[in-house]
Structure formats: C-alpha cells, structure tokens
Design a protein around this motif. Sequence first.
Motif, PDB file in Angstrom:
ATOM      1  N   ILE A  18       0.840  -1.358  -0.269  1.00 39.70           N
ATOM      2  CA  ILE A  18      -0.356  -0.037  -0.467  1.00 39.70           C
ATOM      3  C   ILE A  18       0.538   1.352   0.043  1.00 39.70           C
ATOM      4  N   ARG A  19       1.752   1.350   0.866  1.00 42.46           N
ATOM      5  CA  ARG A  19       2.681   2.453   0.928  1.00 42.46           C
ATOM      6  C   ARG A  19       4.365   2.291   0.378  1.00 42.46           C
ATOM      7  N   GLY A  20       4.098   0.984  -0.158  1.00 37.29           N
ATOM      8  CA  GLY A  20       5.119   1.318  -0.704  1.00 37.29           C
ATOM      9  C   GLY A  20       6.878   1.042   0.722  1.00 37.29           C
ATOM     10  N   ARG A  21       6.162   1.193   1.761  1.00 36.82           N
ATOM     11  CA  ARG A  21       7.757   0.812   2.341  1.00 36.82           C
ATOM     12  C   ARG A  21       7.838  -0.793   2.510  1.00 36.82           C
ATOM     13  N   SER A  22       9.025  -0.809   3.205  1.00 39.60           N
ATOM     14  CA  SER A  22       9.202  -2.250   3.049  1.00 39.60           C
ATOM     15  C   SER A  22      11.007  -2.576   3.858  1.00 39.60           C
ATOM     16  N   VAL A  23      10.844  -3.782   4.364  1.00 36.43           N
ATOM     17  CA  VAL A  23      11.815  -3.961   5.518  1.00 36.43           C
ATOM     18  C   VAL A  23      13.168  -5.328   4.697  1.00 36.43           C
ATOM     19  N   SER A  24      13.586  -5.498   5.787  1.00 42.72           N
ATOM     20  CA  SER A  24      14.734  -6.288   4.859  1.00 42.72           C
ATOM     21  C   SER A  24      13.554  -7.927   4.547  1.00 42.72           C
ATOM     22  N   PRO A  25      14.125  -8.178   3.251  1.00 43.05           N
ATOM     23  CA  PRO A  25      14.038  -9.193   2.957  1.00 43.05           C
ATOM     24  C   PRO A  25      14.257 -10.599   4.538  1.00 43.05           C
ATOM     25  N   HIS A  26      15.462 -10.366   4.596  1.00 44.80           N
ATOM     26  CA  HIS A  26      15.913 -11.756   5.429  1.00 44.80           C
ATOM     27  C   HIS A  26      14.669 -11.583   6.888  1.00 44.80           C
ATOM     28  N   THR A  27      14.190 -10.147   7.303  1.00 44.87           N
ATOM     29  CA  THR A  27      13.009 -10.247   8.522  1.00 44.87           C
ATOM     30  C   THR A  27      12.086 -10.194   7.941  1.00 44.87           C
ATOM     31  N   ILE A  28      11.372 -10.756   7.050  1.00 41.13           N
ATOM     32  CA  ILE A  28      10.219 -11.387   6.700  1.00 41.13           C
ATOM     33  C   ILE A  28      10.405 -12.763   6.844  1.00 41.13           C
ATOM     34  N   THR A  29      11.379 -13.336   6.001  1.00 43.36           N
ATOM     35  CA  THR A  29      11.551 -14.588   6.164  1.00 43.36           C
ATOM     36  C   THR A  29      11.751 -15.051   7.394  1.00 43.36           C
ATOM     37  N   THR A  30      12.700 -14.643   8.302  1.00 48.06           N
ATOM     38  CA  THR A  30      12.637 -15.020   9.948  1.00 48.06           C
ATOM     39  C   THR A  30      11.334 -15.159  10.294  1.00 48.06           C
ATOM     40  N   ILE A  31      10.459 -13.891  10.442  1.00 45.24           N
ATOM     41  CA  ILE A  31       9.378 -13.914  10.724  1.00 45.24           C
ATOM     42  C   ILE A  31       8.606 -15.007  10.115  1.00 45.24           C
ATOM     43  N   LEU A  32       8.153 -15.295   9.166  1.00 47.11           N
ATOM     44  CA  LEU A  32       7.461 -16.805   8.567  1.00 47.11           C
ATOM     45  C   LEU A  32       7.923 -17.604   9.224  1.00 47.11           C
ATOM     46  N   PHE A  33       9.531 -18.360   9.338  1.00 46.54           N
ATOM     47  CA  PHE A  33      10.241 -19.193   9.684  1.00 46.54           C
ATOM     48  C   PHE A  33       9.675 -19.680  10.709  1.00 46.54           C
ATOM     49  N   TRP A  34       9.511 -18.692  11.631  1.00 43.13           N
ATOM     50  CA  TRP A  34       9.510 -19.077  12.625  1.00 43.13           C
ATOM     51  C   TRP A  34       8.372 -18.732  13.212  1.00 43.13           C
ATOM     52  N   SER A  35       6.820 -18.542  12.373  1.00 39.86           N
ATOM     53  CA  SER A  35       5.179 -18.694  12.187  1.00 39.86           C
ATOM     54  C   SER A  35       5.105 -19.356  11.749  1.00 39.86           C
ATOM     55  N   ALA A  36       5.821 -21.017  10.990  1.00 37.13           N
ATOM     56  CA  ALA A  36       5.934 -22.091  10.467  1.00 37.13           C
ATOM     57  C   ALA A  36       5.652 -22.565  12.076  1.00 37.13           C
ATOM     58  N   VAL A  37       6.987 -23.206  13.008  1.00 38.46           N
ATOM     59  CA  VAL A  37       7.684 -23.517  13.394  1.00 38.46           C
ATOM     60  C   VAL A  37       6.819 -23.964  14.893  1.00 38.46           C
ATOM     61  N   SER A  38       6.269 -22.939  14.733  1.00 35.83           N
ATOM     62  CA  SER A  38       5.911 -22.471  15.749  1.00 35.83           C
ATOM     63  C   SER A  38       4.351 -22.480  15.614  1.00 35.83           C
ATOM     64  N   ALA A  39       3.282 -22.805  14.377  1.00 35.51           N
ATOM     65  CA  ALA A  39       2.559 -23.490  14.278  1.00 35.51           C
ATOM     66  C   ALA A  39       2.218 -24.793  14.039  1.00 35.51           C
ATOM     67  N   THR A  40       3.575 -25.729  13.980  1.00 42.86           N
ATOM     68  CA  THR A  40       3.684 -26.853  13.477  1.00 42.86           C
ATOM     69  C   THR A  40       3.861 -27.238  15.147  1.00 42.86           C
ATOM     70  N   LEU A  41       4.418 -26.628  16.177  1.00 47.58           N
ATOM     71  CA  LEU A  41       3.923 -27.540  17.461  1.00 47.58           C
ATOM     72  C   LEU A  41       2.557 -26.759  17.751  1.00 47.58           C
ATOM     73  N   ALA A  42       1.615 -25.842  17.461  1.00 43.49           N
ATOM     74  CA  ALA A  42       1.140 -25.859  18.282  1.00 43.49           C
ATOM     75  C   ALA A  42      -0.433 -26.745  17.199  1.00 43.49           C
ATOM     76  N   CYS A  43      -0.149 -27.270  16.381  1.00 39.86           N
ATOM     77  CA  CYS A  43      -1.045 -28.649  15.835  1.00 39.86           C
ATOM     78  C   CYS A  43      -0.342 -29.774  16.546  1.00 39.86           C
ATOM     79  N   LEU A  44       0.656 -29.795  16.704  1.00 41.28           N
ATOM     80  CA  LEU A  44       0.767 -31.346  17.629  1.00 41.28           C
ATOM     81  C   LEU A  44       0.516 -31.248  19.290  1.00 41.28           C
ATOM     82  N   PHE A  45       0.821 -30.035  19.559  1.00 47.39           N
ATOM     83  CA  PHE A  45       0.591 -29.940  21.326  1.00 47.39           C
ATOM     84  C   PHE A  45      -1.106 -30.113  20.716  1.00 47.39           C
ATOM     85  N   GLY A  46      -1.742 -29.121  19.863  1.00 45.64           N
ATOM     86  CA  GLY A  46      -3.345 -29.951  20.112  1.00 45.64           C
ATOM     87  C   GLY A  46      -3.939 -30.946  19.413  1.00 45.64           C
TER      88      GLY A  46
END
Length: 496
Positions: free
Chosen positions: A43-71
């Motif tokens: 929307i605003r053309g702002r951007s952050v480091s791709p590495h930052t978003i990649t790191t956030i996505l990695f930990w979202s996938a890991v924690s989502a997998t753990l949440a599925c297991l514990f669930g």
Amino acid sequence: MTLLLQAQPSDWALFFGRFHPLIVHLPIGFLLIAAVLELDRLIRGRSVSPHTITTILFWSAVSATLACLFGYLLSLGGGYDEELLDEHKWQGIGMALFAWVAWVVKSERIGSRLRMRQLIYLPALGLAVLLLLSAGHHGGALTHGSDYLTQYTPEPLRSLAGIPPRTVAEFKAKPITDVNQALVYEQIVNPILQTRCVQCHNAEKAKGDLRMDTPDFLKKGGEEGPIFVAGKGADSRMVKYCLLDESDEHHMPPKGKPQLTPEQVTLLSWWIDQGASFDKKVADVQVTDAVKPALASLGGGAAPGSGAVALATAGASAASPQPVSPVLTMKIAPADATVVDALKKLGLLVMPLSKENNQLEVSAVNLKTLTDAQAAGLAKLADQLVWLKLSDTQITDATMATIGKLKNLQKLHLERTAVTDAGLRQLGSLTYLEYLNLYGTNITDAGLANLAGLKSLRTVYVWQTKTTEAGIAKLKQALPNVEIIGGMSANTVAAN
C-alpha cells in the motif's frame, strides 16, 4: 451430537497438550506481523529487509507446527465436539502448511530457484492468515461455545452479518420468594450448575464425556460413571471433587474458574442426600441443620440477620421450627489465619458458616488418615469452631480431650471412629452441643449415660453401635427433648 471418545492418553500426552493454548499464540503474532509488513509494502511502498520477513515466517511455521502437535495431544483428553474439533484441527494444519509454503518461496536460498515465487507467496501468506482466523474462531468455540464471539452482537450488525436473532436468553434463576415452596433442583441446584459447571460440561464441550446442562445428562454421568449416588452426598464425585484442594487436578471447577462457595457445596450435598429429586420442593424433603444457613442465603424465607432459616421439616415430629442456636449468631473474634492455614495444609477443610459471622466448620472428609496428634491443633479454634466432622478418621479417645475444649461446638460427627464410652466423658463441658453422630462406633449404654448432662443435646445417632433400648430409654428420661435415632438405614444417618 457425537463426542470424541478415545482411550485414556498417557500423562505425558496430557502434560504437553496443556501447552497448546500457550504455543498457539506464537503463530498468531508472527503471521499477523508478517502480513502487516507485506500489506504496508504493497500500500505505502514501505519495505523491510526480506531477511526479517523470512525469519518471521520461519518461526511462524515452526510455532504453528508445534501448536498443531500440542493441540492434537490436548484433544486426546476428549470432551470436545467431534465435528468442530475436526474443523479446528484441519484449519490449524492448513495454516501451518501455508506458513511453510510462504517461508519457502520467500527464502532467498530456496525461493530464488522457483519461477513462480511471486505468484505463490502472497496467496500462501493470505491463506495462512485466513486459516489462522478461522482456526482461532473454532478454537474459541471449542473452549467457550460456538456463539462465544457472536452471542452479544447488537443490531444492526447482527442482521447485516446474517446472524440469527438471539433465541436463547442467558440463564436466569427463577427468583425465590418462599424458600419452603422453592423447587430444590430447578431453583436451587440448577442455578449452581449453570453458573459453575455447565461452561465445561455442555452440548459442545463435554469434558470427561459429562454434560450437566439437563437432568437426563446429569443422571447419565460421564466417562467415569455416575457423578452422584442418591442418598450419599459425601460419597458422590459431584461433591467430593468440589471439596478437593484447588491445586488437585481433579478439583472442580478447575483452578482459575469461579469456585463454588461453601454454601453451594452444602446445598448440592443436601440435595443428593435427600434423594436427588428433580421435582420436589423444599417443603417435601428433610431440611437439616447444616443446610439451614445455606437456604437462608437464597432469599425469601430467611430470618433477617440470623444466618439460619426456620423451615418446617417434612415428617418432623415438632409442629414448629426449633429456635436458632445462639452460637450461630453470637459475636466471635476471627480465627487466627496462621492456625487456619496450618489446618488446611494438613488436608482439613476449614469453612465459614456465613459471610456475616466468624463461626467455622472443620471437616476431615479429605483426610481420613487424621490422627490424634494432628487433631490437637483444633483446640486453637476453641472459640470459632462450631461444626466438626471427623467421620472415618483414625482419631481415638485422645482427641476427645481436645474436642472437650471446643466450648462453642454445636455439631459433632464421629461416625466410624475408634471413640469409646470413656471418650464421651470428655464432652461434659460442651454446653451448646445439639447434634452428635456416633454411627458405627463401639459406644454402649454407659457411653450414652455420659451424655445426660448435655442439656442442649437434640439429636443423637446410635445406629450400628452397642447401645440397647434400655440405654436409649434412660437417656431419653434424662433428656426429654433429645431425639435418639437408631435402627435405620445408613442413608438416613448420612442425611445429616
């Protein structure tokens, strides 16, 4: 509606399953942060480091997998609606899967090799977020009910969202104007269950395969069988679980939930003791001394400020109610908190009889191993202790010396203990004692003779003792107003 039924899972599975509500918040935060950053970029053309978003996505996938297991481990405990649970489970798995896809195509090392990465990335991230919201809604429905988010939606939002009009009103107890005419289950018991138990035991969330929202399901019980045995309140899980220490895993309601008051526990136990009827009025059942203060707290029929209620007892021989014992209304200093805490740590239940006064009840219902040495601490509550229940404990005549110091004692339960005639001689100083239960002891006529000086005594239970009709008649001659009860069923004895 079918409920998920499984074999009893291991303690390890249930232990890790309880971490699901904690872990599940991590992918929620990570995914939403990633989505907001990408939305801001578009929307605003702002951007952050791709590495930052990649790191956030990695930990979202890991924690989502753990949440599925514990669930999944949490679901093994059962008690959830199967259809709703399946939807929540597959939405959670889908969320984790698309989170991994979004991470892969965004990753510089892996995604750079994919030709269609830009066409895959945003849809994968968007689907992960949508599934996250849907799974979150169904998770809330599993815990709090399907209409938890929408129950109080006001108009015109309700109509715009296509939500049906509210047809089921929030539970409201029918007011009690006359306690004697109140329906025991509908107006006294059911309101307690609705406000303290039904949240976890209903059509959509039946923990332990137990529902408590209707009489039929209440009578059916759960995976451990019936939760009450008519006539045996003290032996019913419905009562016993409420009396456990709050830290005990079997305590109900669970720690952190609104707890039953001592008066509510008394009312539930009384209802079961009187046969657990679903259609009788208070006037149709026996109103015991123990339940009178609890009934008084309900409203109509209470004697203002008395802390007790005068109710006609069905089948009672007296035509008018007995006067309230003075120890229930006298001004007494509060008990020493350290003494109360010490008794509770032993496993004794220490409960106030009312909010207005400082009189206490002490019960060993959860401490059958109580010894004379442990019971000696009761003497420090000589002023406050009014009701004492030591049934089925290991006390002997040595404890009777301690009990003799409880000058304000009104009710004393000694059922199935090792107390003898000699121990009863220690009760001579209990000028307020009105109720004494000796069921299942070795008391003889000589023991009954030791009670002749207790002028306030009104009720004595001697069922399954060694007393005789001659001994009973002799005590009746000394105390004309006393009711000596023997030769009856155990249920009748337990009713008090």
